[in-house]
Every structure is written in structure tokens, then in C-alpha cells.
Design an enzyme around this catalytic site. Structure first.
Site, mmCIF file in Angstrom:
data_model
loop_
_atom_site.group_PDB
_atom_site.id
_atom_site.type_symbol
_atom_site.label_atom_id
_atom_site.label_comp_id
_atom_site.label_asym_id
_atom_site.label_seq_id
_atom_site.Cartn_x
_atom_site.Cartn_y
_atom_site.Cartn_z
ATOM 1 N N TRP A 21 0.842 -1.195 0.000
ATOM 2 C CA TRP A 21 0.000 0.000 0.000
ATOM 3 C C TRP A 21 0.883 1.252 0.000
ATOM 4 C CZ3 TRP A 21 -5.381 1.289 1.122
ATOM 5 C CH2 TRP A 21 -6.245 0.199 0.998
ATOM 6 N N LEU A 144 0.617 3.254 6.938
ATOM 7 C CA LEU A 144 -0.825 3.296 7.174
ATOM 8 C C LEU A 144 -1.279 4.746 7.143
ATOM 9 C CD1 LEU A 144 -1.011 0.787 10.142
ATOM 10 C CD2 LEU A 144 -2.166 0.477 7.943
ATOM 11 N N ILE A 145 -2.274 5.040 6.325
ATOM 12 C CA ILE A 145 -2.798 6.412 6.275
ATOM 13 C C ILE A 145 -4.236 6.403 6.783
ATOM 14 C CG2 ILE A 145 -3.275 8.426 4.838
ATOM 15 C CD1 ILE A 145 -1.117 7.478 2.910
ATOM 16 N N THR A 149 -12.720 5.767 9.111
ATOM 17 C CA THR A 149 -13.257 4.828 10.098
ATOM 18 C C THR A 149 -12.175 4.490 11.132
ATOM 19 O OG1 THR A 149 -12.546 2.790 8.993
ATOM 20 C CG2 THR A 149 -14.599 3.793 8.217
ATOM 21 N N HIS A 151 -10.537 1.772 11.211
ATOM 22 C CA HIS A 151 -9.642 0.782 10.604
ATOM 23 C C HIS A 151 -8.174 1.061 10.947
ATOM 24 C CE1 HIS A 151 -8.426 -1.547 6.771
ATOM 25 N NE2 HIS A 151 -9.065 -2.378 7.569
ATOM 26 N N PHE A 176 10.966 -1.505 13.623
ATOM 27 C CA PHE A 176 9.610 -0.993 13.436
ATOM 28 C C PHE A 176 9.597 0.068 12.343
ATOM 29 C CE2 PHE A 176 5.985 1.752 14.888
ATOM 30 C CZ PHE A 176 4.989 0.799 14.801
HETATM 31 N N1 LIG Z 1 -5.323 0.986 4.371
HETATM 32 C C1 LIG Z 1 -4.069 0.498 4.405
HETATM 33 C C2 LIG Z 1 -3.829 -0.878 4.463
HETATM 34 N N2 LIG Z 1 -4.876 -1.729 4.465
HETATM 35 C C3 LIG Z 1 -4.771 -3.131 4.150
HETATM 36 C C4 LIG Z 1 -4.477 -4.003 5.363
HETATM 37 O O1 LIG Z 1 -3.188 -3.747 5.857
HETATM 38 C C5 LIG Z 1 -4.568 -5.467 5.012
HETATM 39 O O2 LIG Z 1 -3.714 -5.765 3.945
HETATM 40 C C6 LIG Z 1 -5.978 -5.943 4.672
HETATM 41 O O3 LIG Z 1 -6.876 -5.592 5.682
HETATM 42 C C7 LIG Z 1 -5.998 -7.462 4.477
HETATM 43 O O4 LIG Z 1 -5.617 -8.133 5.676
HETATM 44 N N3 LIG Z 1 -2.561 -1.356 4.523
HETATM 45 C C8 LIG Z 1 -1.483 -0.506 4.525
HETATM 46 O O5 LIG Z 1 -0.329 -0.948 4.580
HETATM 47 N N4 LIG Z 1 -1.702 0.853 4.456
HETATM 48 C C9 LIG Z 1 -2.966 1.367 4.403
HETATM 49 O O6 LIG Z 1 -3.099 2.628 4.366
HETATM 50 C C1 LIG Z 2 -5.230 2.685 7.120
HETATM 51 C C2 LIG Z 2 -6.678 2.538 7.022
HETATM 52 O O1 LIG Z 2 -7.210 1.769 7.726
HETATM 53 C C3 LIG Z 2 -7.476 3.414 6.111
HETATM 54 O O2 LIG Z 2 -6.809 3.699 4.924
HETATM 55 C C4 LIG Z 2 -8.844 2.857 5.871
HETATM 56 O O3 LIG Z 2 -9.690 3.908 5.454
HETATM 57 P P1 LIG Z 2 -11.215 4.007 5.996
HETATM 58 O O4 LIG Z 2 -11.155 4.115 7.483
HETATM 59 O O5 LIG Z 2 -11.750 5.267 5.350
HETATM 60 O O6 LIG Z 2 -11.928 2.766 5.537
#
Ligand SMILES: Nc1c(NC[C@H](O)[C@H](O)[C@H](O)CO)[nH]c(=O)[nH]c1=O
Ligand SMILES: CC(=O)[C@@H](O)COP(=O)(O)O
Length: 229
Positions: A21, A144-145, A149, A151, A176
Site C-alpha cells: 500500500w 498506514l494512512i 473509520t 480501521h 519498526f
Molecule cells: N489501508 C491500508 C492498508 N490496508 C490493508 C491491510 O493492511 C490489510 O492488507 C488488509 O486488511 C488485508 O488483511 N494497509 C497498509 O499498509 N496501508 C494502508 O493505508
Molecule cells: C489505514 C486505514 O485503515 C485506512 O486507509 C482505511 O480507510 P477508511 O477508514 O476510510 O476505511
């Protein structure tokens, strides 16, 4: 420790796993990590790179990579080496069907730098002779951005705890390399590719590579009761 440069010697083995990602950020971070590893003396052929879909997969991947490296190196020392059998080939054979997941993932040659579009693709170069010893350190890289939600919070928390657990359970340092970002801009800055010319900010990958080398060296010393700075 007098200085980082040169302490990652020819016998230092590092594993890197990165999420796919937010690719521009990840590519720059991976480049920075490799630059630091090589600057400190780690040989390209002793760096194994794997990718996973997202950051959530990082703890599982580092855990399985370390276990695979232990199995591989133990088997290699028994048989006197597995010449002709590539790392992933032998890891697949040794670990059986339970780990088919990792073997299908993209692998990139350390000297090739940034991850390319369209994983998975076939392995080349790195680790083709098999590992002679388990990894000295592992580096997990993800970005991770935050969305709208919860998430982000759940994944950030799970991955942070997961990576810590792997290093304490295995005894192998896990660096890390997870950026937990409120905006994409924050990621570009921390990958050193912000601004109109794409050269602003600081590439944290360089710090992660240096941290891996330092921890690998200290780990070896600590195992022998040597405590040096
Ligand atoms: N939203 C981002 C994700 N989402 C995907 C999850 O990490 C994962 O691959 C999925 O839920 C399947 O298990 N991953 C990132 O690295 N960065 C993001 O912004
Ligand atoms: C890193 C995340 O979980 C994020 O990109 C997911 O986006 P959302 O919370 O709008 O579904």
C-alpha cells in the site's frame, strides 16, 4: 558503538518485508533502508526482501520469515549446503504446505531497489544460495494512512503489538518501519520525497537500516556476554 559504518559485516543477514500500500512512500523507504544497510557493510546477497499486501500482514510475515530462515540454515548446515536449491524453493520444501502463502509473494533483488508494480513475480538473486544462518535482524516496512473509520487505529495497534511480540518471542530484532500517518503528506516527508522537487523531508528508512545493523551487532555481542557501545 563507535559508528554504524562497517559494523554490518559480510556475515550479517537481514530480512526486509514491506507492504504494497502507498507505493511511492514504501519505495522510497525501501531504498533508504537498503542504502543504510549497504553503507554499513551488509552484502546485497545477504539481504532478502519480501512484500505483503498490506501492513496488517507484516507481523505474520516476519514471524514466518524468521522461522523459515532458522529451518533453512539448520538444514543447510546438516547437508553441507543446498547448492542449486533456491531459498524459497527450499523453504517451501522444508516447511511444507502450511507456508505456501509466503512463497507466492513478490521478492525483489536488494540491488534493484524499489518494489515494482504487479507483484507477485519470480525471485532473482537474493538468497538464491540459501541462508547460511538465520536472519540477524528483520525490518518491517509499511505506511498506514488514516481514513474515516476506526480501521487505522485497529491495524496500527495490532501491527505494533504483533511486531513487538515477534521480536520478543524469537529473539531476533524486528525493526519498526511502520509509519502511522494522518495524511499522505506526512508520509512523503518521512520518506524524504516531499515538496515540489520530491526531495524534502527525512527518509526514515535510513534510520531503520542503521538500527537493524546496530541491533544485529549488539545481539551477537549480548549473546556472548559482550556489552560494547
Ligand atoms: N489501508 C491500508 C492498508 N490496508 C490493508 C491491510 O493492511 C490489510 O492488507 C488488509 O486488511 C488485508 O488483511 N494497509 C497498509 O499498509 N496501508 C494502508 O493505508
Ligand atoms: C489505514 C486505514 O485503515 C485506512 O486507509 C482505511 O480507510 P477508511 O477508514 O476510510 O476505511
Amino acid at each position: 558503538m563507535a559508528g554504524i559504518k562497517g559494523i554490518g559485516d559480510a556475515h550479517t543477514y537481514d530480512g526486509i518485508v514491506h507492504a504494497r500500500w502507498n507505493k511511492p512512500i514504501i519505495s522510497a523507504l525501501l531504498d533508504g533502508t537498503l542504502k543504510a544497510l549497504k553503507a554499513s557493510g551488509v552484502k546485497s546477497e545477504n539481504i532478502v526482501i519480501q512484500s505483503v499486501p498490506g501492513s496488517y500482514e507484516l507481523p505474520y510475515a516476519v514471524q514466518r520469515m524468521y522461522t523459515g530462515s532458522q529451518t533453512q540454515s539448520a538444514a543447510a548446515s546438516i547437508t553441507g549446503g543446498m547448492s542449486g536449491m533456491g531459498l524459497m524453493q527450499s523453504a517451501t520444501d522444508l516447511l511444507g504446505g502450511s507456508t505456501t502463502d509466503l512463497t507466492g509473494l513478490a521478492k525483489e533483488v536488494a540491488s534493484g531497489g524499489a518494489p515494482k508494480e504487479g507483484a507477485p513475480k519470480e525471485a532473482a538473486g537474493v538468497g538464491q544460495q540459501g541462508l547460511k544462518q538465520p536472519f540477524d535482524a528483520l525490518i518491517a516496512i509499511g505506511a498506514l494512512i488514516k481514513g474515516s473509520t476506526m480501521h487505522f487505529e485497529y491495524i496500527s495497534d495490532a501491527v505494533s503489538h504483533g511486531l513487538m511480540r515477534v521480536q520478543l518471542d524469537t529473539g531476533c530484532p524486528v525493526i519498526f518501519g511502520l509509519l502511522t500517518l494522518l495524511t499522505e503528506e506526512q508520509g512523503l516527508e518521512r520518506a524524504g520525497i516531499a515538496g515540489t522537487n520530491g526531495d524534502q523531508g527525512h527518509n526514515h528508512g535510513e534510520d531503520w537500516g542503521a538500527a537493524a545493523v546496530e541491533l544485529a551487532a549488539k545481539r551477537k555481542g549480548w549473546a556472548e556476554g559482550r556489552f560494547v557501545e
